[in-house]
Design an enzyme around this catalytic site. Sequence first.
Site, short mmCIF file in Angstrom:
data_model
loop_
_atom_site.label_atom_id
_atom_site.label_comp_id
_atom_site.label_asym_id
_atom_site.label_seq_id
_atom_site.Cartn_x
_atom_site.Cartn_y
_atom_site.Cartn_z
N GLU A 130 0.82 -1.21 0.00
CA GLU A 130 0.00 0.00 0.00
C GLU A 130 0.86 1.27 0.00
O GLU A 130 1.94 1.31 0.59
CB GLU A 130 -0.93 -0.01 1.22
CG GLU A 130 -1.96 -1.11 1.10
CD GLU A 130 -2.95 -1.16 2.26
OE1 GLU A 130 -4.14 -1.39 2.00
OE2 GLU A 130 -2.53 -0.99 3.42
N CYS A 145 3.35 8.49 0.98
CA CYS A 145 3.87 7.56 2.00
C CYS A 145 4.10 6.21 1.33
O CYS A 145 3.16 5.59 0.84
CB CYS A 145 2.86 7.47 3.14
SG CYS A 145 3.35 6.31 4.41
N CYS A 152 6.49 -7.11 7.49
CA CYS A 152 7.60 -6.56 8.28
C CYS A 152 8.14 -7.66 9.17
O CYS A 152 7.37 -8.46 9.69
CB CYS A 152 7.10 -5.38 9.12
SG CYS A 152 8.43 -4.45 9.92
N CYS A 156 6.01 -4.67 16.06
CA CYS A 156 5.65 -3.67 17.05
C CYS A 156 4.18 -3.90 17.41
O CYS A 156 3.35 -4.10 16.52
CB CYS A 156 5.88 -2.28 16.49
SG CYS A 156 7.59 -2.05 15.96
N CYS A 159 1.16 -1.88 15.79
CA CYS A 159 1.19 -1.63 14.34
C CYS A 159 0.52 -2.77 13.57
O CYS A 159 0.83 -3.94 13.78
CB CYS A 159 2.65 -1.49 13.89
SG CYS A 159 2.82 -1.35 12.10
N LEU A 264 10.31 6.30 18.39
CA LEU A 264 10.78 6.10 19.76
C LEU A 264 9.71 5.44 20.63
O LEU A 264 9.89 4.36 21.15
CB LEU A 264 11.24 7.44 20.33
CG LEU A 264 11.90 7.40 21.69
CD1 LEU A 264 13.18 6.57 21.68
CD2 LEU A 264 12.21 8.80 22.21
N HIS A 265 8.61 6.11 20.82
CA HIS A 265 7.39 5.58 21.46
C HIS A 265 7.47 5.27 22.95
O HIS A 265 6.44 5.06 23.58
CB HIS A 265 6.87 4.32 20.74
CG HIS A 265 6.67 4.50 19.26
ND1 HIS A 265 6.13 5.63 18.71
CD2 HIS A 265 6.95 3.68 18.22
CE1 HIS A 265 6.08 5.49 17.39
NE2 HIS A 265 6.59 4.33 17.08
N CYS A 383 -1.23 6.18 9.85
CA CYS A 383 0.00 5.55 10.33
C CYS A 383 -0.30 4.23 11.02
O CYS A 383 -1.11 4.18 11.94
CB CYS A 383 0.66 6.40 11.41
SG CYS A 383 1.48 7.80 10.79
#
Length: 396
Positions: A130, A145, A152, A156, A159, A264-265, A383
């Site tokens: 996408e 984007c 992946c 995370c 996500c 970072l989060h 996001c």
Amino acid sequence: MTAPRHPAGPDRLELSEAERTRILAKAAQFAPPPATLPDGRRDLVGLSRTELAAELAAIGEAPFRAKQLWHWIYHQGVTDFARMSSVARPLQEKLAERFVIGRPEVATVQASADETRKFLFRFRDGQTAETVYIPDPHEDRGAVCISSQVGCTLSCRFCHTGTQALVRNLGPAEIVGQFMAARDAYGEWPSPKGETPRLLSTIVLMGMGEPLYNYENVATAMKIVMDGEGIGLSRRRITLSTSGVVPMMDRAGAELAVNLAISLHAVRDELRDELVPLNRKYPIAELIAAARRYPGASNARRITFEYVMLRGLNDSPEDARELVSLIAGIPAKVNLIPFNPWPGSAYQTSTASAIDRFAAIVNEAGFAAPVRSPRGRDILAACGQLRTEDRRQIVR
Ligand code: SAH
Ligand code: SF4
């Protein structure tokens, strides 16, 4: 006393080198399919200038042809050799027999109420990824984007892409092709001479995948996009977002020096280990040290720290204070991203008052702390909401 998990000093440097090799070897394992069609023709998109010149030399063409074709492909955006008016007809035909100028196929396009558009692109082997176009609400331009991988390797917790195992890396043609196909959709070729193109003028590598786990292909694609005789985006108009692959951050800084965004989060290893499991390999102190080393950081080119706001987990005033002390002295801004939910996600978005309080503390410490307004949530384009169907059986 327990031994530190990540020894500093020379040992650590040797480890980084080995680690770098391991990352590159892993990338090769998930390589994209060859850029040759079943009929034997080669896709010219995604070749570096040197590779393009070599392809042309192999069929007896002079080096200036590479420059000429580059202009047609990346400045004019043509996909048909017959439209290359500065190339004589016999050569157009010779080129068309051997080469194509490819694009990923647009499988679907969805438009959000806020004008964000999400493209699902299908590549030659049937894999999909996408790409999202996000118009700037204040200016007549926007950001594309782009995805760097199908799925992946990292998972995370917050996500959606992280719930899809890595299928494969995208190749340079597929990465640059997402941008070119998006420009096709907006009729943006050719770029106006000497001006910034109107709409699709910024690239953020924030789609599916971890760009620094597919470094070689991403780097080739970004060098193509930055080439001044083609698409010609300046490095200031490109932002690469990473979850923190420390050894590759140094390399990206030395070779590409595009804007860097760091996911970072969390400000404590214990929490970041859980949210961004890669933290167990490259903990916060190493990540921040790599951010400090990143070249070109200045007030005009600040590093972005992305911080997803998760209710009750990482959004307290104490977290905000720890964040500013961690990044003290780095020319940086902090992007606060309200968590975007997706089907099955386990987190909640922070309350507006928690976000405001957090932003105020970061602001007072002298860092800009914009709250990113969610875009395209209604079409799962915001996001962390991207995910495509699993089609792993095709490549295994
Ligand atoms: N792999 C890279 C780039 C893609 S993700 C990275 O992790 O940086 C782009 C950004 O969206 C990252 O900051 C990521 O942490 C964030 N993100 C992921 N899931 C999210 C979600 N559900 N809500 C808000 N932001 C999210
Ligand atoms: Fe991968 Fe980035 Fe999602 Fe983490 S946030 S799973 S690194 S795409």
